[in-house]
Write a protein that holds these residues in place. Structure first.
Motif, PDB file in Angstrom:
ATOM      1  N   SER A 119       0.905  -1.164   0.159  1.00 34.21           N
ATOM      2  CA  SER A 119       0.047  -0.048  -0.129  1.00 34.21           C
ATOM      3  C   SER A 119       0.834   1.106   0.050  1.00 34.21           C
ATOM      4  N   PHE A 120       0.333   2.329  -0.673  1.00 31.42           N
ATOM      5  CA  PHE A 120       0.983   3.679  -0.434  1.00 31.42           C
ATOM      6  C   PHE A 120       0.840   4.513   1.017  1.00 31.42           C
ATOM      7  N   SER A 121       1.990   5.022   1.453  1.00 24.56           N
ATOM      8  CA  SER A 121       1.831   5.614   2.611  1.00 24.56           C
ATOM      9  C   SER A 121       1.959   7.120   2.446  1.00 24.56           C
ATOM     10  N   LYS A 122       0.788   7.701   2.978  1.00 23.70           N
ATOM     11  CA  LYS A 122       0.606   9.133   2.836  1.00 23.70           C
ATOM     12  C   LYS A 122       1.589   9.868   3.444  1.00 23.70           C
ATOM     13  N   GLU A 123       2.563   9.259   4.202  1.00 21.14           N
ATOM     14  CA  GLU A 123       3.548   9.895   4.921  1.00 21.14           C
ATOM     15  C   GLU A 123       5.051   9.548   3.984  1.00 21.14           C
ATOM     16  N   HIS A 124       4.833   9.013   2.774  1.00 23.92           N
ATOM     17  CA  HIS A 124       5.864   8.911   2.011  1.00 23.92           C
ATOM     18  C   HIS A 124       6.872  10.032   1.642  1.00 23.92           C
ATOM     19  N   PRO A 125       8.174   9.944   2.309  1.00 24.58           N
ATOM     20  CA  PRO A 125       9.160  10.815   2.144  1.00 24.58           C
ATOM     21  C   PRO A 125       9.003  11.698   0.732  1.00 24.58           C
ATOM     22  N   PHE A 126       8.999  11.147  -0.185  1.00 24.71           N
ATOM     23  CA  PHE A 126       8.824  11.668  -1.878  1.00 24.71           C
ATOM     24  C   PHE A 126       7.794  12.964  -1.846  1.00 24.71           C
ATOM     25  N   LEU A 127       6.689  12.641  -1.102  1.00 30.66           N
ATOM     26  CA  LEU A 127       5.899  13.916  -1.274  1.00 30.66           C
ATOM     27  C   LEU A 127       6.246  15.324  -0.700  1.00 30.66           C
ATOM     28  N   GLU A 128       6.834  15.069   0.519  1.00 34.89           N
ATOM     29  CA  GLU A 128       7.587  16.364   0.770  1.00 34.89           C
ATOM     30  C   GLU A 128       8.810  16.902   0.121  1.00 34.89           C
ATOM     31  N   HIS A 129       9.535  15.899  -0.494  1.00 34.28           N
ATOM     32  CA  HIS A 129      10.522  16.192  -1.543  1.00 34.28           C
ATOM     33  C   HIS A 129      10.190  16.820  -2.490  1.00 34.28           C
ATOM     34  N   PHE A 130       9.048  16.606  -2.971  1.00 36.98           N
ATOM     35  CA  PHE A 130       8.458  17.310  -4.258  1.00 36.98           C
ATOM     36  C   PHE A 130       8.028  18.588  -3.885  1.00 36.98           C
ATOM     37  N   ARG A 131       7.313  18.911  -2.885  1.00 37.71           N
ATOM     38  CA  ARG A 131       7.053  20.157  -2.399  1.00 37.71           C
ATOM     39  C   ARG A 131       8.093  21.211  -2.330  1.00 37.71           C
ATOM     40  N   PHE A 132       9.277  20.603  -1.964  1.00 36.06           N
ATOM     41  CA  PHE A 132      10.449  21.403  -1.747  1.00 36.06           C
ATOM     42  C   PHE A 132      10.864  21.695  -3.025  1.00 36.06           C
ATOM     43  N   THR A 133      10.925  20.762  -4.150  1.00 32.84           N
ATOM     44  CA  THR A 133      11.420  21.204  -5.359  1.00 32.84           C
ATOM     45  C   THR A 133      10.565  22.102  -5.923  1.00 32.84           C
ATOM     46  N   GLN A 134       9.016  21.856  -5.975  1.00 31.28           N
ATOM     47  CA  GLN A 134       8.080  22.823  -6.591  1.00 31.28           C
ATOM     48  C   GLN A 134       8.319  24.028  -6.036  1.00 31.28           C
ATOM     49  N   LYS A 135       8.420  24.360  -4.775  1.00 28.06           N
ATOM     50  CA  LYS A 135       8.602  25.571  -4.280  1.00 28.06           C
ATOM     51  C   LYS A 135       9.787  26.576  -4.655  1.00 28.06           C
ATOM     52  N   HIS A 136      10.968  25.657  -5.006  1.00 31.23           N
ATOM     53  CA  HIS A 136      12.218  26.244  -5.380  1.00 31.23           C
ATOM     54  C   HIS A 136      12.133  26.442  -7.073  1.00 31.23           C
ATOM     55  N   ALA A 137      11.396  25.614  -7.768  1.00 29.13           N
ATOM     56  CA  ALA A 137      11.459  25.608  -9.191  1.00 29.13           C
ATOM     57  C   ALA A 137      10.526  26.753  -9.757  1.00 29.13           C
ATOM     58  N   ALA A 138       9.505  27.226  -8.899  1.00 34.33           N
ATOM     59  CA  ALA A 138       8.542  28.131  -9.354  1.00 34.33           C
ATOM     60  C   ALA A 138       9.360  29.383  -9.970  1.00 34.33           C
ATOM     61  N   PRO A 139       8.698  29.893 -11.151  1.00 33.80           N
ATOM     62  CA  PRO A 139       7.456  29.329 -12.065  1.00 33.80           C
ATOM     63  C   PRO A 139       7.848  28.565 -13.062  1.00 33.80           C
ATOM     64  N   ILE A 140       9.089  27.787 -13.047  1.00 33.28           N
ATOM     65  CA  ILE A 140       9.191  26.796 -13.747  1.00 33.28           C
ATOM     66  C   ILE A 140       8.392  25.537 -13.316  1.00 33.28           C
ATOM     67  N   LEU A 141       8.147  24.425 -14.105  1.00 32.45           N
ATOM     68  CA  LEU A 141       7.533  23.427 -13.882  1.00 32.45           C
ATOM     69  C   LEU A 141       8.357  22.412 -13.159  1.00 32.45           C
ATOM     70  N   ALA A 142       7.899  21.783 -12.142  1.00 36.30           N
ATOM     71  CA  ALA A 142       8.700  20.983 -11.353  1.00 36.30           C
ATOM     72  C   ALA A 142       8.231  19.244 -11.886  1.00 36.30           C
ATOM     73  N   LYS A 143       9.185  18.567 -12.271  1.00 42.25           N
ATOM     74  CA  LYS A 143       9.253  17.054 -12.778  1.00 42.25           C
ATOM     75  C   LYS A 143       9.396  16.193 -11.721  1.00 42.25           C
ATOM     76  N   GLN A 144       8.543  15.493 -11.221  1.00 43.40           N
ATOM     77  CA  GLN A 144       8.834  14.017 -10.583  1.00 43.40           C
ATOM     78  C   GLN A 144       8.957  12.902 -11.045  1.00 43.40           C
ATOM     79  N   THR A 145      10.099  12.209 -10.731  1.00 49.20           N
ATOM     80  CA  THR A 145      10.399  10.713 -11.232  1.00 49.20           C
ATOM     81  C   THR A 145      10.223   9.595 -10.041  1.00 49.20           C
ATOM     82  N   ILE A 146       9.591   8.710 -10.617  1.00 51.15           N
ATOM     83  CA  ILE A 146       9.315   7.275  -9.499  1.00 51.15           C
ATOM     84  C   ILE A 146       9.538   6.145 -10.469  1.00 51.15           C
ATOM     85  N   PRO A 147       9.736   4.968  -9.886  1.00 49.84           N
ATOM     86  CA  PRO A 147      10.007   3.650 -10.524  1.00 49.84           C
ATOM     87  C   PRO A 147       8.415   3.433 -10.920  1.00 49.84           C
TER      88      PRO A 147
END
Length: 372
Positions: free
Chosen positions: A111-139
């Protein structure tokens, strides 16, 4: 969707990972040795990612990533964060070198955990990428299907599921929840990296699959089904791409074989907006399988990340022209065949080489497509 209204995947795009700077490598080694805290390591990662994002912006990329700077492995760190997964250490010679590695096995209900660390990792990237699009990669989901279950000695000795069908149901639900969670976090460009499809055309892996009591041809249908169902609830304004290469571990590869075996099944997955495929050497084979592509974009990985030798623009442009015999030029994009550092060690090239190759892809794309 991106602010500049360009279509995903972009005419010139990136797979996702970048060479780790020496400062980050030193911080990670210090953390491993117990010399710095987890908080200090995170601070070092944060700073390195902020600097990387600025370099990507300066390079003119339409979407930026965190370089996978918080990961040891391109795939395992995400998989390890799921419920029902166990990580273990081992040594491998699979890539032609002897090296320490890690593996995973399904050890409980997935199952997927709502506390998965990649979610917070993405938010950090998105914050500093703005206004450029942030791309997320997962297997992709079939990395778990093949490596953590089918070919896993640990799983086969201690099976969790009563049938593959029950397992597939949990795997699909896990990825549906993951995709929705990233979307809710603000992600609008998600990429599934899934090299497991290579095991379905590589003779050595097909034999391994057979020895585990399964048929690789049937698994091809299973892989397609799992992926389609995982994407079934994808929001309409979320672009999802697929990336495949035949292995990229410290400039070494894993799989042999032709895309012909998997092309029809893979390109039939309508929910993908585009496909990144490796085409940087003769092992990639010809462009003929691209004739099975529907209306999605194909991102040709014609520029290698395995070494620092800079390709000649004329040769890359010639190969794009060859590919256009099988798929319209308007559906073609350009990138590197893989990331620059699928693991924290990185490939055998310099950071200077890395940025030269990114600029090369951009320059070639602008020469060919007016909308680049």
């Amino acid at each position: 969707m991106p602010n500049n209204k360009q279509k995903i995947p972009f005419r010139y795009d990136i797979v996702g990972s970048f060479l780790r700077p020496e400062s980050l490598k030193k911080a990670r080694a210090a953390f491993t040795d117990g010399d710095i805290s987890k908080e200090e390591l995170t601070t070092a990662e944060d700073q390195a990612i902020i600097e990387l994002i600025e370099k990507q912006k300066k390079a003119g990329l339409h979407a930026v990533t965190d370089g996978e700077f918080r990961r040891r492995w391109w795939h395992l760190d995400f998989i390890a964060g799921l419920n029902g997964i166990t990580v273990y250490d081992f040594q491998t010679t699979a890539f032609g070198i002897t090296t320490d590695a890690q593996g995973t096995n399904v050890s409980g209900p997935l199952s997927f955990s709502k506390e998965h660390p990649f979610l917070e990792h993405f938010r950090f990237t998105q914050k500093h990428a703005a206004p450029i699009l942030a791309k997320q990669t997962i297997p992709g989901p079939n990395m778990i299907f093949l490596d953590s279950l089918i070919l896993s000695k640990e799983y086969n000795e201690n099976p969790v599921y009563t049938s593959l069908e029950v397992f597939k149901e949990d795997l699909v639900k896990t990825y549906q929840d993951a995709i929705q969670a990233f979307y809710d976090a603000g992600c609008r460009y998600l990429q599934l990296d899934d090299t497991s499809w290579g095991g379905l055309f590589d003779d050595r892996f097909r034999e391994m699959i057979k020895n585990n009591g399964l048929d690789a041809d049937q698994l091809l249908n299973d892989f397609q089904e799992v992926t389609e169902k995982a994407l079934a609830n994808k929001p309409t304004d979320l672009a999802v791409t697929f990336h495949f290469c035949k292995g990229n571990f410290q400039s070494h590869w894993l799989y042999n074989g032709s895309y012909e075996t998997i092309a029809k099944n893979l390109f039939s997955i309508d929910a993908f907006d585009g496909f990144f495929l490796e085409y940087d050497d003769e092992r990639s084979g010809g462009f003929e399988p691209l004739a099975d592509l529907k209306d999605q974009r194909i991102v040709l990985g014609l520029v290698t990340t395995k070494n620092g030798l800079l390709e000649e623009s004329s040769i890359i442009e010639k190969r794009i022209k060859e590919a256009s015999k099988f798929v319209p030029l308007d559906q073609i994009c350009l990138s590197h065949q893989c990331g620059f550092a699928s693991t924290h060690e990185g490939n055998h090239l310099t950071e200077n080489d890395q940025w030269k190759k990114i600029n090369l892809v951009k320059t070639i794309a602008k020469n060919i497509w007016q909308d680049a």
